[in-house]
Design a protein around this motif. Sequence first.
Motif, PDB file in Angstrom:
ATOM      1  N   SER A   1      21.306 -39.393  11.580  1.00  0.00           N
ATOM      2  CA  SER A   1      20.103 -39.156  10.776  1.00  0.00           C
ATOM      3  C   SER A   1      20.511 -38.010   9.544  1.00  0.00           C
ATOM      4  N   ALA A   2      20.809 -37.017  10.162  1.00  0.00           N
ATOM      5  CA  ALA A   2      21.279 -35.847   9.383  1.00  0.00           C
ATOM      6  C   ALA A   2      22.158 -36.395   8.192  1.00  0.00           C
ATOM      7  N   GLU A   3      23.269 -36.920   8.452  1.00  0.00           N
ATOM      8  CA  GLU A   3      24.118 -37.327   7.483  1.00  0.00           C
ATOM      9  C   GLU A   3      23.590 -38.351   6.489  1.00  0.00           C
ATOM     10  N   TYR A   4      22.718 -39.067   6.923  1.00  0.00           N
ATOM     11  CA  TYR A   4      21.952 -39.952   6.033  1.00  0.00           C
ATOM     12  C   TYR A   4      21.051 -39.136   5.251  1.00  0.00           C
ATOM     13  N   CYS A   5      20.392 -38.211   5.702  1.00  0.00           N
ATOM     14  CA  CYS A   5      19.355 -37.622   4.935  1.00  0.00           C
ATOM     15  C   CYS A   5      20.084 -36.743   3.887  1.00  0.00           C
ATOM     16  N   GLU A   6      21.116 -36.142   4.131  1.00  0.00           N
ATOM     17  CA  GLU A   6      22.059 -35.455   3.238  1.00  0.00           C
ATOM     18  C   GLU A   6      22.493 -36.301   2.039  1.00  0.00           C
ATOM     19  N   SER A   7      22.957 -37.312   2.303  1.00  0.00           N
ATOM     20  CA  SER A   7      23.440 -38.534   1.348  1.00  0.00           C
ATOM     21  C   SER A   7      22.283 -38.873   0.295  1.00  0.00           C
TER      22      SER A   7
ATOM     23  N   TYR B   1       9.784 -38.369  -1.051  1.00  0.00           N
ATOM     24  CA  TYR B   1      10.497 -37.964   0.017  1.00  0.00           C
ATOM     25  C   TYR B   1      10.506 -36.592   0.298  1.00  0.00           C
ATOM     26  N   VAL B   2      11.230 -36.086   1.218  1.00  0.00           N
ATOM     27  CA  VAL B   2      11.381 -34.412   1.501  1.00  0.00           C
ATOM     28  C   VAL B   2      13.029 -34.506   2.047  1.00  0.00           C
ATOM     29  N   TYR B   3      13.276 -33.231   1.682  1.00  0.00           N
ATOM     30  CA  TYR B   3      14.612 -32.737   2.305  1.00  0.00           C
ATOM     31  C   TYR B   3      14.432 -31.380   2.597  1.00  0.00           C
ATOM     32  N   THR B   4      15.079 -31.186   3.804  1.00  0.00           N
ATOM     33  CA  THR B   4      15.046 -29.722   4.487  1.00  0.00           C
ATOM     34  C   THR B   4      16.253 -29.051   4.681  1.00  0.00           C
ATOM     35  N   LEU B   5      16.050 -27.893   4.537  1.00  0.00           N
ATOM     36  CA  LEU B   5      17.136 -26.836   4.835  1.00  0.00           C
ATOM     37  C   LEU B   5      16.690 -25.870   5.433  1.00  0.00           C
ATOM     38  N   LEU B   6      17.561 -25.552   6.520  1.00  0.00           N
ATOM     39  CA  LEU B   6      17.361 -24.517   7.569  1.00  0.00           C
ATOM     40  C   LEU B   6      17.661 -23.291   7.141  1.00  0.00           C
ATOM     41  N   MET B   7      17.083 -22.248   7.104  1.00  0.00           N
ATOM     42  CA  MET B   7      17.473 -21.020   6.686  1.00  0.00           C
ATOM     43  C   MET B   7      18.066 -20.118   7.886  1.00  0.00           C
ATOM     44  N   PRO B   8      18.791 -18.863   7.624  1.00  0.00           N
ATOM     45  CA  PRO B   8      19.466 -18.200   8.669  1.00  0.00           C
ATOM     46  C   PRO B   8      18.242 -17.634   9.567  1.00  0.00           C
ATOM     47  N   SER B   9      18.734 -17.640  10.910  1.00  0.00           N
ATOM     48  CA  SER B   9      17.517 -17.076  12.097  1.00  0.00           C
ATOM     49  C   SER B   9      17.435 -15.594  11.644  1.00  0.00           C
ATOM     50  N   LEU B  10      16.100 -15.161  12.071  1.00  0.00           N
ATOM     51  CA  LEU B  10      15.710 -13.966  11.946  1.00  0.00           C
ATOM     52  C   LEU B  10      16.176 -13.132  12.977  1.00  0.00           C
ATOM     53  N   GLY B  11      16.571 -13.995  14.033  1.00  0.00           N
ATOM     54  CA  GLY B  11      16.920 -13.263  15.328  1.00  0.00           C
ATOM     55  C   GLY B  11      17.956 -12.225  15.292  1.00  0.00           C
ATOM     56  N   ILE B  12      18.935 -12.060  14.380  1.00  0.00           N
ATOM     57  CA  ILE B  12      19.875 -11.144  14.031  1.00  0.00           C
ATOM     58  C   ILE B  12      19.015  -9.696  14.051  1.00  0.00           C
ATOM     59  N   PHE B  13      17.882  -9.775  13.366  1.00  0.00           N
ATOM     60  CA  PHE B  13      17.072  -8.499  13.168  1.00  0.00           C
ATOM     61  C   PHE B  13      16.185  -8.023  14.268  1.00  0.00           C
ATOM     62  N   LYS B  14      16.277  -8.971  15.169  1.00  0.00           N
ATOM     63  CA  LYS B  14      15.166  -8.354  16.175  1.00  0.00           C
ATOM     64  C   LYS B  14      15.175  -7.238  16.842  1.00  0.00           C
ATOM     65  N   GLN B  15      16.569  -7.020  17.413  1.00  0.00           N
ATOM     66  CA  GLN B  15      16.534  -5.959  18.298  1.00  0.00           C
ATOM     67  C   GLN B  15      16.201  -4.387  17.574  1.00  0.00           C
ATOM     68  N   GLN B  16      16.717  -4.332  16.430  1.00  0.00           N
ATOM     69  CA  GLN B  16      16.481  -3.257  15.267  1.00  0.00           C
ATOM     70  C   GLN B  16      14.855  -3.081  15.124  1.00  0.00           C
ATOM     71  N   PHE B  17      14.233  -4.140  14.836  1.00  0.00           N
ATOM     72  CA  PHE B  17      12.883  -3.816  14.506  1.00  0.00           C
ATOM     73  C   PHE B  17      12.055  -3.681  15.693  1.00  0.00           C
ATOM     74  N   LEU B  18      12.595  -4.121  16.692  1.00  0.00           N
ATOM     75  CA  LEU B  18      11.811  -3.904  18.133  1.00  0.00           C
ATOM     76  C   LEU B  18      12.106  -2.040  18.485  1.00  0.00           C
ATOM     77  N   GLU B  19      13.128  -1.869  18.359  1.00  0.00           N
ATOM     78  CA  GLU B  19      13.615  -0.482  18.563  1.00  0.00           C
ATOM     79  C   GLU B  19      12.750   0.479  17.703  1.00  0.00           C
ATOM     80  N   ASP B  20      12.789   0.033  16.376  1.00  0.00           N
ATOM     81  CA  ASP B  20      12.046   0.828  15.436  1.00  0.00           C
ATOM     82  C   ASP B  20      10.421   0.919  15.456  1.00  0.00           C
ATOM     83  N   ASN B  21       9.973  -0.357  16.329  1.00  0.00           N
ATOM     84  CA  ASN B  21       8.551  -0.321  16.484  1.00  0.00           C
ATOM     85  C   ASN B  21       8.043  -1.042  15.410  1.00  0.00           C
TER      86      ASN B  21
END
Length: 230
Positions: free
Chosen positions: A77-83, A126-146
Amino acid sequence: MKEPRYCLYCHHSLYHLSDGMVKCSVCKKKYSPKRIDQIKSLIHLFCMDENALSASKKLQLSYATVLKYYQQFRHLSAEYCESQYHKHRTPESQYEEYLYIEKSKRNDKSAIFDSHNFLTFGYKKYVYTLLMPSLGIFKQQFLEDNLEGIYYKEFSKFMRTSKIIKISEHDNVIERFWHYFEQFITPYKGVSNEHFPYYLKEAEFKFNTPVQERSSILEHLYFRPNGGDI
């Protein structure tokens, strides 16, 4: 079950073997017609939004087997959507960002880092979707800094204002897809980060494709010769 006369992959004549298998006279592929019928039935159930557990019971197959096939169908399905997007996209396409958080986590400010942020492009109907990078890589630093509360507030405000700027029509194809996606993803009760991109593309494929056309498209992709075009 009707006995096949022509190869599913290259459409040349088949030999029927004594063990119930068939073999192509040209491409030399050997396969079981019974297994092919099972796969086609799985494709049909997948396209009709039947979940893997229900499909496994209907076809009397193991859940693990059905889940493996469903993942293959999502990749196709993903391959077809890209094409399709690269063939039919238009210069005047609109786009918008969408932040998806599981309903059970929406009152937790720190869950912003577990969200899935994707762009949705609207072109024609029609629509086309593009997933962005996860915000999870920033989670620990933001939590530590409140700072998670501040980030959540500012990010939510950004999402509201960017929506006003970039979307010119109120009831457009992008918003219709968002409503569709929420209804589509909710029954799964949480999808891992690893598999989320393919569930997103499954939703895109089904939103863009009429129900009566889905099975034939996926069958064509699944059974095409190696290296065959979409």
